[in-house]
Design a protein around this motif. Structure first.
Motif, PDB file in Angstrom:
ATOM      1  N   TYR A 113       0.726  -1.205   0.094  1.00  0.00           N
ATOM      2  CA  TYR A 113       0.071   0.003  -0.011  1.00  0.00           C
ATOM      3  C   TYR A 113       0.979   1.342   0.311  1.00  0.00           C
ATOM      4  O   TYR A 113       1.793   1.344   0.611  1.00  0.00           O
ATOM      5  CB  TYR A 113      -1.071  -0.041   1.271  1.00  0.00           C
ATOM      6  CG  TYR A 113      -1.875  -1.272   1.173  1.00  0.00           C
ATOM      7  CD1 TYR A 113      -3.093  -1.239   0.604  1.00  0.00           C
ATOM      8  CD2 TYR A 113      -1.757  -2.025   2.235  1.00  0.00           C
ATOM      9  CE1 TYR A 113      -3.957  -2.205   0.563  1.00  0.00           C
ATOM     10  CE2 TYR A 113      -2.602  -3.171   2.262  1.00  0.00           C
ATOM     11  CZ  TYR A 113      -3.747  -3.226   1.697  1.00  0.00           C
ATOM     12  OH  TYR A 113      -4.580  -4.389   1.490  1.00  0.00           O
ATOM     13  N   GLU A 159      -5.387  -9.480   2.664  1.00  0.00           N
ATOM     14  CA  GLU A 159      -5.436 -10.601   3.066  1.00  0.00           C
ATOM     15  C   GLU A 159      -5.419 -11.774   2.186  1.00  0.00           C
ATOM     16  O   GLU A 159      -4.592 -12.945   2.581  1.00  0.00           O
ATOM     17  CB  GLU A 159      -7.014 -11.057   3.542  1.00  0.00           C
ATOM     18  CG  GLU A 159      -7.290 -10.833   5.102  1.00  0.00           C
ATOM     19  CD  GLU A 159      -8.128  -9.535   5.083  1.00  0.00           C
ATOM     20  OE1 GLU A 159      -8.990  -9.287   4.159  1.00  0.00           O
ATOM     21  OE2 GLU A 159      -7.805  -8.889   5.926  1.00  0.00           O
ATOM     22  N   ASP A 160      -5.831 -11.740   0.929  1.00  0.00           N
ATOM     23  CA  ASP A 160      -5.626 -12.872  -0.104  1.00  0.00           C
ATOM     24  C   ASP A 160      -4.091 -12.900  -0.366  1.00  0.00           C
ATOM     25  O   ASP A 160      -3.638 -13.954  -0.496  1.00  0.00           O
ATOM     26  CB  ASP A 160      -6.516 -12.685  -1.350  1.00  0.00           C
ATOM     27  CG  ASP A 160      -6.664 -13.825  -2.009  1.00  0.00           C
ATOM     28  OD1 ASP A 160      -6.806 -15.051  -1.412  1.00  0.00           O
ATOM     29  OD2 ASP A 160      -6.363 -13.944  -3.143  1.00  0.00           O
ATOM     30  N   SER A 161      -3.419 -11.902  -0.909  1.00  0.00           N
ATOM     31  CA  SER A 161      -1.868 -12.036  -1.473  1.00  0.00           C
ATOM     32  C   SER A 161      -1.032 -12.724  -0.141  1.00  0.00           C
ATOM     33  O   SER A 161      -0.225 -13.435  -0.376  1.00  0.00           O
ATOM     34  CB  SER A 161      -1.435 -10.862  -2.057  1.00  0.00           C
ATOM     35  OG  SER A 161      -1.502  -9.766  -1.402  1.00  0.00           O
TER      36      SER A 161
END
Ligand code: TRH
Length: 385
Positions: free
Chosen positions: A198, A270-272
């Motif tokens: 980010y 969350e997913d990566s």
């Protein structure tokens, strides 16, 4: 064959659509559910799944009926016949009123399992709240809350059937080299870091520390503002041993290979993050920044589990594992604070070998547990018996 309506609203970024798609695919392939994904932002989904056409209100892709969640869908959502056997509301997106009324009407003649699936967390509330029922305030039907997590008392983490075997096979081939070459990386570089984070992440401190550390580093960076910030800092520092290569946005189906082609992964959300863990690569997790730094609670809960895995990994006995876990945690705590001045990159890098063993050990732990897909199916199919 059960039908399933899965509702998803994209708040921001890719995670909501990414997780929805992954789960829809997994339930279709492994449980043979007939999944309809009702999503308000097909454009975001199409950047992960290029076969999705964002202009279409209705389309089938990889066996999933993808429906645009718009006013027209809501206006037509009142028919009890159109309500699926299983209804999953993702990430507190709240179902359309007419659809809720239709669930209530459908329940007069047949069972319908209604569930709300939350974000993945290692925090204790995932164990405490998983499986709780809450009556609908108007219609009274029960909604079951599903909390993904890392322990047996939660709803687990998503990993597809065969993922572990595919990962193991990938390691034995030249696929990683070929992929790195295709993306413009030096395939023989001793240390390639995948970088997907980010803009809030302290890019200046990170650039400074990788530049100061004399060991060569190749950074394969995902598209986005965070990468451009890092690129600007690195350009200013002029560190020839740090090479930045811009990765394209790859389809989600190729994302695992991209992570596995790298030696370590600095990832986000969350997913990566979960995919990097399932890939068994040393992890630097930059969390979705939340107000009042409450994402640090989420980090602390995860660090308890992941830190233990580093310490307990075979080969990491004694000070080796303890030191590596401490280096990992120190970097995590600092990199997740915007404006941090020092991160501890060199200590993290010194510990790369034990961190590798820790990552492999944690990967085994994840695969030894029942997957999210299995747990969702077990819980919700029972409600239809
Ligand atoms: O995009 P994210 O920041 O998503 C976030 C988090 O899920 C967060 O918790 C949530 O509140 C917020 O969205 C709304 O990070 P995440 O979760 O890692 O999702 C990224 C997805 O994009 C993931 O499915 C992997 C995918 N992806 C690709 O398929 N190809 C790519 O090249 C890249 C960079 C990502």
């Amino acid at each position: 064959m059960y039908s399933c309506d899965m509702f998803c609203r994209v708040i921001d970024n890719f995670g909501d659509a990414g997780i929805a798609w992954r789960l829809a695919k997994s339930l279709t392939a492994e449980k043979h559910w007939r999944v309809r994904l009702i999503i308000d932002d097909a454009a975001t989904l199409s950047s992960l799944v290029p076969d999705i056409d964002p202009a279409l209100a209705l389309q089938t892709c990889e066996g999933i009926l993808v429906t645009r969640w718009d006013a027209a869908f809501e206006a037509a959502a009142g028919s009890p016949q159109a309500v699926a056997d299983i209804v999953i509301e993702l990430f507190s997106c709240f179902l359309p009123e007419r659809y809720e009324a239709a669930i209530d009407a459908a329940l007069k003649t047949r069972p319908v399992a209604v569930a709300a699936l939350d974000y993945l967390t290692a925090e204790r509330y995932a164990e405490e709240s998983n499986g709780l029922l809450s009556p609908h305030p108007r219609y009274g039907y029960a909604k079951i809350f599903l909390f993904p997590g890392f322990t047996q008392r939660t709803c687990g983490v998503i990993y597809e059937a065969g993922l572990r075997q595919r990962g193991d096979a990938f390691e034995k081939t030249q696929a990683a080299r070929a992929l790195k070459k295709r993306l413009g990386c030096d395939p023989d570089h001793p240390m390639t870091l995948y970088y997907f984070t980010y803009p809030e992440m302290p890019a200046a401190a990170f650039a400074r520390e990788v530049a100061l550390d004399p060991r060569p580093l190749q950074i394969l960076a995902a598209p986005g503002r965070a990468t451009e910030m890092l690129a600007a800092e690195l350009a200013r520092l002029k560190a020839p041993h740090v090479r930045l290569v811009r990765a394209p946005m790859v389809p989600q189906s190729e994302f695992d290979a991209l992570l596995m082609a790298c030696d370590a992964c600095l990832v986000r959300g969350e997913d990566s993050t979960l995919r990097a863990q399932l890939a068994g690569r040393p992890l630097i997790w930059t969390l979705y920044p939340q107000k009042d730094d409450i994402h640090l609670d989420k980090l602390a809960a995860f660090a308890r589990l992941y830190g233990a895995a580093i310490r307990e990994a075979p080969g990491n006995e004694g000070e080796t594992g303890a030191g590596a876990a401490a280096a990992w945690q120190a970097l995590e705590e600092r990199i997740n604070l915007s404006g941090a001045q020092t991160l501890g990159w060199s200590s993290w890098r010194d510990a790369l070998e034990p961190l590798r063993r820790g990552a492999r050990h944690w990967r085994e732990t994840l695969f030894s547990q029942t997957s999210l897909t299995e747990r969702i199916a077990q819980t919700l199919e029972k409600k239809l018996e």
